[in-house]
Motif scaffolding. Structure first.
Motif, PDB file in Angstrom:
ATOM      1  N   ILE A  48       0.490  -1.199  -0.053  1.00  0.00           N
ATOM      2  CA  ILE A  48       0.093  -0.271  -0.323  1.00  0.00           C
ATOM      3  C   ILE A  48       0.911   1.299  -0.193  1.00  0.00           C
ATOM      4  N   GLU A  49       0.674   1.746  -0.785  1.00  0.00           N
ATOM      5  CA  GLU A  49       2.220   3.341  -1.044  1.00  0.00           C
ATOM      6  C   GLU A  49       1.748   4.440   0.323  1.00  0.00           C
ATOM      7  N   ASN A  50       0.576   4.643   0.911  1.00  0.00           N
ATOM      8  CA  ASN A  50       0.104   5.013   1.478  1.00  0.00           C
ATOM      9  C   ASN A  50      -1.384   5.112   1.990  1.00  0.00           C
ATOM     10  N   ILE A  51      -1.394   6.167   2.761  1.00  0.00           N
ATOM     11  CA  ILE A  51      -3.423   5.624   3.910  1.00  0.00           C
ATOM     12  C   ILE A  51      -2.839   6.775   4.442  1.00  0.00           C
ATOM     13  N   GLN A  52      -4.979   7.259   5.010  1.00  0.00           N
ATOM     14  CA  GLN A  52      -5.450   8.575   5.959  1.00  0.00           C
ATOM     15  C   GLN A  52      -6.101   7.821   6.356  1.00  0.00           C
ATOM     16  N   MET A  53      -6.048   8.377   7.422  1.00  0.00           N
ATOM     17  CA  MET A  53      -6.750   7.752   8.715  1.00  0.00           C
ATOM     18  C   MET A  53      -8.096   8.436   8.711  1.00  0.00           C
ATOM     19  N   SER A  54      -9.052   8.337   8.873  1.00  0.00           N
ATOM     20  CA  SER A  54     -10.132   8.850   9.276  1.00  0.00           C
ATOM     21  C   SER A  54     -10.231   9.852  10.688  1.00  0.00           C
ATOM     22  N   GLN A  55     -10.862  11.057   9.428  1.00  0.00           N
ATOM     23  CA  GLN A  55     -11.086  11.692  11.162  1.00  0.00           C
ATOM     24  C   GLN A  55     -12.168  11.664  11.672  1.00  0.00           C
ATOM     25  N   GLU A  56     -13.428  11.201  11.365  1.00  0.00           N
ATOM     26  CA  GLU A  56     -14.362  10.569  12.378  1.00  0.00           C
ATOM     27  C   GLU A  56     -14.148   9.217  13.122  1.00  0.00           C
ATOM     28  N   GLU A  57     -14.003   9.444  14.777  1.00  0.00           N
ATOM     29  CA  GLU A  57     -14.199   8.325  15.282  1.00  0.00           C
ATOM     30  C   GLU A  57     -15.586   7.459  15.440  1.00  0.00           C
ATOM     31  N   GLU A  58     -16.052   7.948  14.423  1.00  0.00           N
ATOM     32  CA  GLU A  58     -16.930   7.023  14.940  1.00  0.00           C
ATOM     33  C   GLU A  58     -18.851   7.580  13.154  1.00  0.00           C
ATOM     34  N   ILE A  59     -18.860   6.472  12.589  1.00  0.00           N
ATOM     35  CA  ILE A  59     -19.226   6.903  11.803  1.00  0.00           C
ATOM     36  C   ILE A  59     -21.291   7.207  11.946  1.00  0.00           C
ATOM     37  N   ALA A  60     -21.727   7.685  11.496  1.00  0.00           N
ATOM     38  CA  ALA A  60     -23.399   7.745  12.376  1.00  0.00           C
ATOM     39  C   ALA A  60     -24.080   7.911  11.213  1.00  0.00           C
ATOM     40  N   ILE A  61     -25.298   7.742  10.701  1.00  0.00           N
ATOM     41  CA  ILE A  61     -25.659   6.935   9.490  1.00  0.00           C
ATOM     42  C   ILE A  61     -26.738   8.819   9.324  1.00  0.00           C
ATOM     43  N   ASP A  62     -28.542   8.530  10.272  1.00  0.00           N
ATOM     44  CA  ASP A  62     -29.163   9.579  10.438  1.00  0.00           C
ATOM     45  C   ASP A  62     -29.714   9.046  11.862  1.00  0.00           C
ATOM     46  N   PHE A  63     -30.724   9.878  12.290  1.00  0.00           N
ATOM     47  CA  PHE A  63     -31.327   9.953  13.473  1.00  0.00           C
ATOM     48  C   PHE A  63     -32.042   8.693  13.590  1.00  0.00           C
ATOM     49  N   GLY A  64     -32.147   7.495  14.509  1.00  0.00           N
ATOM     50  CA  GLY A  64     -32.974   6.511  14.105  1.00  0.00           C
ATOM     51  C   GLY A  64     -32.127   5.666  13.975  1.00  0.00           C
ATOM     52  N   SER A  65     -30.932   5.318  13.256  1.00  0.00           N
ATOM     53  CA  SER A  65     -30.142   4.725  12.492  1.00  0.00           C
ATOM     54  C   SER A  65     -28.915   3.992  13.369  1.00  0.00           C
ATOM     55  N   LYS A  66     -28.171   3.177  13.159  1.00  0.00           N
ATOM     56  CA  LYS A  66     -27.571   2.720  13.985  1.00  0.00           C
ATOM     57  C   LYS A  66     -25.765   3.117  13.974  1.00  0.00           C
ATOM     58  N   GLY A  67     -25.553   4.537  13.793  1.00  0.00           N
ATOM     59  CA  GLY A  67     -23.763   4.287  14.067  1.00  0.00           C
ATOM     60  C   GLY A  67     -22.703   2.741  14.653  1.00  0.00           C
ATOM     61  N   ILE A  68     -21.484   3.301  13.775  1.00  0.00           N
ATOM     62  CA  ILE A  68     -20.524   2.562  13.964  1.00  0.00           C
ATOM     63  C   ILE A  68     -19.296   3.057  14.383  1.00  0.00           C
ATOM     64  N   ARG A  69     -18.358   2.535  15.691  1.00  0.00           N
ATOM     65  CA  ARG A  69     -17.042   3.416  15.798  1.00  0.00           C
ATOM     66  C   ARG A  69     -16.164   1.593  15.834  1.00  0.00           C
ATOM     67  N   MET A  70     -15.892   2.657  14.109  1.00  0.00           N
ATOM     68  CA  MET A  70     -15.021   1.423  13.972  1.00  0.00           C
ATOM     69  C   MET A  70     -13.116   2.177  14.720  1.00  0.00           C
ATOM     70  N   ASP A  71     -12.120   0.496  14.950  1.00  0.00           N
ATOM     71  CA  ASP A  71     -11.215   0.572  15.499  1.00  0.00           C
ATOM     72  C   ASP A  71     -10.223   0.733  15.066  1.00  0.00           C
ATOM     73  N   VAL A  72      -9.897   0.583  12.929  1.00  0.00           N
ATOM     74  CA  VAL A  72      -9.231   0.809  12.103  1.00  0.00           C
ATOM     75  C   VAL A  72     -10.094   1.396  10.910  1.00  0.00           C
ATOM     76  N   TYR A  73      -9.889   2.717  10.422  1.00  0.00           N
ATOM     77  CA  TYR A  73     -10.560   2.688   9.495  1.00  0.00           C
ATOM     78  C   TYR A  73      -9.759   3.749   8.569  1.00  0.00           C
ATOM     79  N   VAL A  74      -9.282   3.357   6.947  1.00  0.00           N
ATOM     80  CA  VAL A  74      -7.628   3.890   6.730  1.00  0.00           C
ATOM     81  C   VAL A  74      -8.366   4.080   5.354  1.00  0.00           C
ATOM     82  N   LYS A  75      -8.157   5.107   4.454  1.00  0.00           N
ATOM     83  CA  LYS A  75      -8.135   5.028   3.155  1.00  0.00           C
ATOM     84  C   LYS A  75      -7.094   4.623   2.820  1.00  0.00           C
ATOM     85  N   ASP A  76      -6.813   4.867   1.121  1.00  0.00           N
ATOM     86  CA  ASP A  76      -5.477   4.244   0.327  1.00  0.00           C
ATOM     87  C   ASP A  76      -4.862   6.085   0.197  1.00  0.00           C
ATOM     88  N   LYS A  77      -3.577   6.215  -0.777  1.00  0.00           N
ATOM     89  CA  LYS A  77      -3.229   7.784  -0.405  1.00  0.00           C
ATOM     90  C   LYS A  77      -4.022   8.017  -2.352  1.00  0.00           C
TER      91      LYS A  77
END
Length: 276
Positions: A48-77
């Motif tokens: 993997i050339e490089n990665i970008q760490m997600s700036q969000e510790e938790e991904i929320a969808i919308d009111f009433g939906s279950k959000g998630i907190r991921m241990d590691v969530y990254v994208k490549d360069k």
């Protein structure tokens, strides 16, 4: 007769924590992108050339939906691939469903209004487990959507879900994967990468701010557990009240048998009649 093991205090849990601790794993990976990148390369077996760490510790969808907190969530360069690593030391009985939900949430997070479905990214959802949740004796399970009729045609949706089983790690051919999974199960470092992680874990445990965050995190988990039990007990009582009333039991007797007031039972019955 053996004595019941004494429950550890939060301080003792912190002192005994290893990379197998979700909080420690999260802090080490999030604050050391190069280490996170190297772990991904070890597990996925490609560079993997490089990665970008997600700036969000938790991904929320919308009111009433279950959000998630991921241990590691990254994208490549280039942002064309997305990686999610989850450390799961206990079998909750719903990890396949959890992987499915994570995939859906990631896709919603990626795709914006007006974008084409082709803009969805290639995703890898990785679970590092202790026990073999599939009971087939493998050290690694890789899943892709495939045609059941010919067992060859892939759906081509560019998603993979991988489950690494630490207890079966000796069956792996990849020695670096073995070393990391042994570190998870036995806290034993055996190569330069696992030695690096061991040192980072030790540094993390000396971080006073993280220690305080860990204490709060553990307290919140206990609170959520007991709140869930209370909500479950409350819902069970409501369902029992409905059944008893439907079978002709008086409000007074239902209230006494369930430890509730007659007013509470009347409200439950009233709501049931309105929705019937």
């Amino acid at each position: 007769m053996s004595e019941t093991p004494k429950a550890l205090t939060l301080e003792e849990k912190w002192e005994n924590a290893t990379i197998a601790n979700n909080f420690i794993f999260y802090k080490v990976m999030r604050n050391n992108p190069s280490v996170c990148k190297e772990l991904l390369e070890i597990l996925l077996e490609f560079k993997i050339e490089n990665i970008q760490m997600s700036q969000e510790e938790e991904i929320a969808i919308d009111f009433g939906s279950k959000g998630i907190r991921m241990d590691v969530y990254v994208k490549d360069k280039d942002g064309q691939k997305v990686y999610n690593i989850e450390l799961q030391t206990t079998d909750t009985g719903e990890l396949p469903e959890r992987a499915r939900y994570y995939q859906g949430v990631i896709d919603i997070d990626i795709l914006r209004t007006g974008q084409k479905y082709k803009d969805l990214k290639t995703t890898f959802i990785i679970f590092i487990c202790i026990d073999d949740i599939f009971k087939k004796g493998l050290a690694k399970y890789t899943f892709e959507n495939i045609c059941l009729e010919d067992k060859e045609t892939k759906l081509g949706d560019r998603t993979q879900k991988l489950f690494f089983i630490s207890k079966n790690c000796d069956k792996l051919l990849n020695e670096r994967q073995k070393a990391f999974l042994r570190l998870v199960t036995s806290n034993s470092s055996s190569d330069t990468f696992t030695e690096k992680i061991t040192k980072l874990v030790a540094e993390a445990k000396r971080n006073t701010q993280w220690r305080m965050q860990y204490m709060e995190w553990e307290r919140e988990k206990v609170y959520e557990y007991y709140r869930g039990r209370e909500e479950g007990a409350k819902q069970t009582a409501i369902e029992n009240a409905k059944k008893l009333y439907a079978n002709g039991v008086s409000v007074e007797i239902i209230a006494k048998s369930l430890g509730m007031t007659e007013e509470q039972i009347k409200e439950i019955v009233k709501n049931e009649e309105v929705t019937a």
